[in-house]
Design an enzyme around this catalytic site. Structure first.
Site, short mmCIF file in Angstrom:
data_model
loop_
_atom_site.label_atom_id
_atom_site.label_comp_id
_atom_site.label_asym_id
_atom_site.label_seq_id
_atom_site.Cartn_x
_atom_site.Cartn_y
_atom_site.Cartn_z
N ASP A 50 26.87 90.33 13.33
CA ASP A 50 26.67 89.13 12.51
C ASP A 50 27.95 88.31 12.60
O ASP A 50 29.01 88.76 12.14
CB ASP A 50 26.38 89.54 11.07
CG ASP A 50 26.13 88.35 10.15
OD1 ASP A 50 26.37 87.20 10.57
OD2 ASP A 50 25.73 88.57 8.99
N SER A 127 26.63 71.60 22.71
CA SER A 127 25.47 70.77 22.38
C SER A 127 25.80 69.32 22.63
O SER A 127 26.96 68.89 22.47
CB SER A 127 25.08 70.97 20.92
OG SER A 127 24.11 70.03 20.51
N TYR A 140 25.60 69.24 11.28
CA TYR A 140 25.45 69.97 12.53
C TYR A 140 26.40 69.41 13.59
O TYR A 140 27.11 70.16 14.27
CB TYR A 140 24.01 69.90 13.03
CG TYR A 140 23.84 70.49 14.41
CD1 TYR A 140 23.87 71.87 14.61
CD2 TYR A 140 23.67 69.66 15.53
CE1 TYR A 140 23.73 72.41 15.89
CE2 TYR A 140 23.53 70.19 16.80
CZ TYR A 140 23.56 71.57 16.97
OH TYR A 140 23.44 72.10 18.23
N LYS A 144 29.59 71.19 15.67
CA LYS A 144 29.66 71.28 17.13
C LYS A 144 30.81 70.45 17.70
O LYS A 144 31.41 70.81 18.72
CB LYS A 144 28.33 70.86 17.76
CG LYS A 144 27.13 71.71 17.32
CD LYS A 144 27.35 73.20 17.56
CE LYS A 144 27.07 73.61 18.98
NZ LYS A 144 27.07 75.09 19.16
#
Length: 279
Positions: A50, A127, A140, A144
């Protein structure tokens, strides 16, 4: 992506790689095991890990029989979409904990061994959202963008240790990432506190995303091939782009340093008309 990458790297006709696939919930490992039936299972081991739990990462490291990792692939990530006004601090912190700090924790754990051996490769799933801002993806994209900064900065230093770090820059992908995306329902009660124009723009954006996924989304097998190209390169690049269709949008940022050209054009691309009346 993870499953297809694991299958590809563990199924060579000769034992090129010993693969340690990791997942947060080992109860889901049966799907992966089913996919590798009849392949070279002796090259594959599945460990619990994790990325939000440092001890979990250390425990996984201790279970690596060779006591070294030559290639580290950081692929954990989660998306978050919705008007900024409705996102809780807890939700935003969770995104950063996985996407940014999860990547940093994992690299921190395995980097000292690579430095000591003065060799290694690190591949991080990047991304398009880490290279250009996207509306309703503020947090988000922030996570990134931060990953890009960490990796680009670290790559400079790692040249002195003959360690190569590469970002695999993905666009839309048909993968579990989409099903795990935390997306605000436009009809949810929290949206009733958002102004009418933002609600209408959000609906337009959701329709835009649906169209993009229908026309430009890649299969995970295509992404895996880019990973393998990076692994096999004698001198890997910092960035590999999996989807050239969206590169022109990113390129708009380069010739106009004040950012205004990109902002105007991405707005036209996503919101081609101002007719965003509340439905």
């Amino acid at each position: 992506i993870q499953i297809n990458f694991t299958i590809f790297s563990a199924s060579f006709h000769v034992a090129v790689f010993s693969v340690y696939a990791t997942m947060r919930n080992l109860a889901k490992k049966e799907r992966l095991l089913d996919c590798v039936k009849g392949l070279y299972q002796d090259t594959l081991d599945i460990l619990q890990l994790d990325v939000t739990d440092q001890q979990s990462i250390l425990d996984a490291k201790d279970k690596i029989e060779e006591k070294r990792l030559d290639i580290l692939v950081c692929n954990a990530g989660v998306g978050l979409m919705g008007p900024l006004e409705v996102l809780s601090c807890e939700t935003m912190q969770q995104i950063l904990d996985v996407n940014l700090f999860g990547t940093v924790r994992t690299i921190q754990t395995f980097l000292p061994g690579m430095k000591a051996r003065r060799t290694g490769r690190i591949l991080v799933t990047g991304s398009i959202g880490g290279l250009q801002g996207l509306p309703f993806n503020e947090v988000y994209c922030a996570s990134k963008f931060a990953v890009e900064g960490v990796c680009e900065s670290l790559a400079i230093l790692l040249q002195h240790f003959d360690i190569h770090l590469s970002l695999i820059e993905c666009g839309p992908v048909n993968s579990n990432f989409v099903s795990n995306l935390q997306c605000t329902d436009p009809e949810s009660s929290s949206m009733q506190h958002v102004d009418a124009q933002t609600r209408a723009l959000y609906r337009t954006y959701l329709r835009h995303c649906s169209t993009i996924f229908q026309t430009a989304a890649q299969d995970s097998e295509d992404i895996v091939q880019v990973f393998m190209d990076a692994i096999g390169a004698p001198s890997p690049a910092l960035r590999y782009y999996t989807n050239t269709a969206l590169q022109p949008l990113t390129a708009l940022k380069l010739p106009f340093h004040d950012g205004s050209h990109y902002i105007r054009n991405i707005n036209k691309f996503i919101f081609p008309t101002d007719h965003t009346d509340e439905a």
